[in-house]
Design an enzyme around this catalytic site. Structure first.
Site, PDB file in Angstrom:
ATOM      1  N   GLY A 201     -73.694 126.261 -33.402  1.00 34.00           N
ATOM      2  CA  GLY A 201     -74.618 127.391 -33.388  1.00 34.00           C
ATOM      3  C   GLY A 201     -75.742 127.259 -34.383  1.00 34.00           C
ATOM      4  O   GLY A 201     -76.900 127.580 -34.078  1.00 34.00           O
TER       5      GLY A 201
ATOM      6  N   ASP B 105     -63.752 111.569 -44.039  1.00 33.76           N
ATOM      7  CA  ASP B 105     -63.628 112.599 -43.004  1.00 33.76           C
ATOM      8  C   ASP B 105     -62.200 112.673 -42.475  1.00 33.76           C
ATOM      9  O   ASP B 105     -61.307 111.959 -42.922  1.00 33.76           O
ATOM     10  CB  ASP B 105     -64.649 112.381 -41.880  1.00 33.76           C
ATOM     11  CG  ASP B 105     -64.399 111.098 -41.095  1.00 33.76           C
ATOM     12  OD1 ASP B 105     -63.231 110.800 -40.789  1.00 33.76           O
ATOM     13  OD2 ASP B 105     -65.373 110.398 -40.770  1.00 33.76           O
TER      14      ASP B 105
END
Length: 502
Positions: free
Chosen positions: A194, A284
């Protein structure tokens, strides 16, 4: 229920699930090293009260077990999360009720939505101290650097809040940010998120994108922001549904955005479209260092915080990590929604060791040939978060999908690789997956580990071995008579069977 970070910390302390560390610690590598060992052991949450270079304490590993995730959601058992999933499923695909009981259930869900509407706080705790302009110094925040190969200090559990300049609808996401200077950070988000969409829209209109980062919020709100379920509700409503009542919001001081009123720290700033800096590398969730990417630069011009704020953080890496615990909880929430999408699915599981999304195990109530393959294909397209699932293993409903020994048995005894394994080549894939030959493209594998029926097989399947029911009942009755009453027949340590599980 705890509705802010401090309430949750108090709850953990009362239940013996929090340790306070008074010794001086360094946010550069040392905090992560201590926390990682605690995560591996399933240990308690930690608060470091004496952090080098900052007056603020650091909280980490608060959501380091599934039990504590459930507590954050005001629940006691993971199974209760499925009830929440049923509510979200009703909202995602509402169906006309056929019975009065169904109408009542749907009415209850709509009432929950009304109760979940955010409230307003005009004198918020998060603005007890206000710092603006040249006085803004992000170095006062005890950001950690988890791994020695990381490019710099990071924020990981901040709510990154932006607004669509066209519709005015906010987005709340959890993205990593890298410290670049005393008043700037880069934000790392995928192009489909978003925040990235909002930045593109702002660029089209020649506007800057306003950004607020809320640090140290109620863990329940973090869970809501991390739930990528396609329901047309804001993350604030999600959090209200999760918690049973609305989240109190406060207007930011310098940007037209709202943040949780009880946030510990709030950063306010803007992104100028096209202004980027190299971001990374960082460790990560795959267990490796990621690459370096040009990422949007956020310029901060205001910091507000509570008196004596607590900085909440975490870090990624090979499981177990806090993000993996969150994923296990979300797995339970997704289950009813997935059943609604793919009716033959009885249960599904995303193992933590498979990075919480790379491998899925599905059990089905098999009724016809080819059904396992259909279920696997339907799973990949059921929800956006399953797009990057690499392996789907389908088993019969009698298999406990959360017991890897049963799953391995099903694969070994029911699978002919020539017949039961199918591969989809060159599908859109996770750019962090270095196993792919081409970054961004990868294969998927489906494995049908169900019992085969005609015409999947041309011969009869062997009858499963089972105890004689009468003899089993007799042995139950005479167990103590055998002198074996003190022998526990519950869960067995797998190490006695040749495993090496610490």
């Amino acid at each position: 229920m705890a509705r802010d970070l401090r309430g949750f910390i108090k709850l953990l302390e009362e239940r013996g699930q929090l340790k306070r560390i008074k010794a001086l610690v360094d946010p550069d590598l040392e905090i992560a090293e201590i926390s990682n060992r605690m995560l591996q052991a399933g240990g308690p949450g930690l608060i470091f009260e004496n952090v080098k270079g900052s007056p603020f304490p650091v909280a980490v590993n608060l959501m380091g077990t599934v039990e504590r995730i459930c507590w954050a959601m005001n629940m006691q058992h993971p199974q209760e999360l499925e009830e929440l999933g049923k509510k979200l499923g009703m909202l995602q695909q509402p169906k006309p009720p056929k019975k009065l009981s169904q109408a009542i259930d749907f009415g209850k869900v709509l009432f929950d939505v009304v109760k979940a509407k955010p409230g307003r706080d005009f004198f918020p705790a998060c603005q007890q101290t206000v710092i603006q302009g040249e006085d803004v110094d992000l170095n006062t925040i005890p950001m950690i650097r988890p791994y020695c190969g990381d490019a710099g200090k990071i924020i990981t559990l901040g709510l990154v809040i932006t607004r669509d300049c066209e519709t005015g609808i906010p987005n709340v996401g959890v993205y990593r940010l890298q410290l670049q200077s005393k008043n700037t950070m880069t934000v790392h988000w995928l192009s489909v998120r978003g925040g990235a969409r909002h930045l593109r829209k702002a660029a089209e209109r020649g506007k800057k994108l306003e950004v607020a980062i809320a640090l140290g919020v109620d863990p329940l709100i973090i869970m809501a922001a991390a739930t990528p379920i396609p329901v047309d509700l804001s993350e604030w409503l999600f959090a209200g549904l999760y918690g049973g009542s609305g989240v109190n919001l406060a207007k930011c001081k310098t940007v037209d955005l709202e943040v949780p009123a009880d946030s510990e720290i709030v950063l306010e700033g803007t992104i100028t479209p096209g202004e980027v800096l190299p971001d990374g590398p960082f460790g990560d969730h795959m267990g490796y260092y990621g690459g370096v990417e040009d990422s949007p630069l956020v310029r901060f011009h205001c910091i507000t915080h509570r008196q004596d704020p607590i900085y909440l953080t975490t870090f990624s890496g090979r499981p177990p990590k806090e993000e993996a615990m969150m994923a296990i909880a979300l797995n339970r929430i997704y289950t009813p929604i997935l059943r609604q999408q793919v009716s033959e699915i009885v249960d599904f599981f995303l193992p933590m060791e498979a990075l919480s999304y790379k491998a899925a195990i599905i059990s089905i109530d098999k009724a016809y040939p080819g059904q396992a393959r259909r279920a696997a294909l339907a799973f990949w397209s059921a929800l956006p978060q399953f797009t990057y699932t690499k392996f789907v293993i389908v088993v019969d409903k009698e298999i406990n999908i959360r017991d890897p020994r049963q799953v391995v048995w099903a694969i070994s005894s029911k699978v002919d690789p020539c017949r039961d394994v199918f591969i989809l080549p060159e599908t859109p894939f996770d750019t962090l997956d270095f196993a792919s030959e081409k970054i961004g493209l990868g294969g998927r594998m489906g494995i049908d580990a169900t019992t085969k029926v005609y015409p999947e097989t041309q011969h009869e399947w062997g009858a499963p071995l089972e105890s004689d029911a009468d003899v089993a009942a007799m042995v139950d009755r005479r167990w103590a008579e055998y002198g074996l009453a003190d022998v526990a027949l519950g869960e067995v340590d797998p190490n006695v069977f040749g495993y090496d599980m610490q």
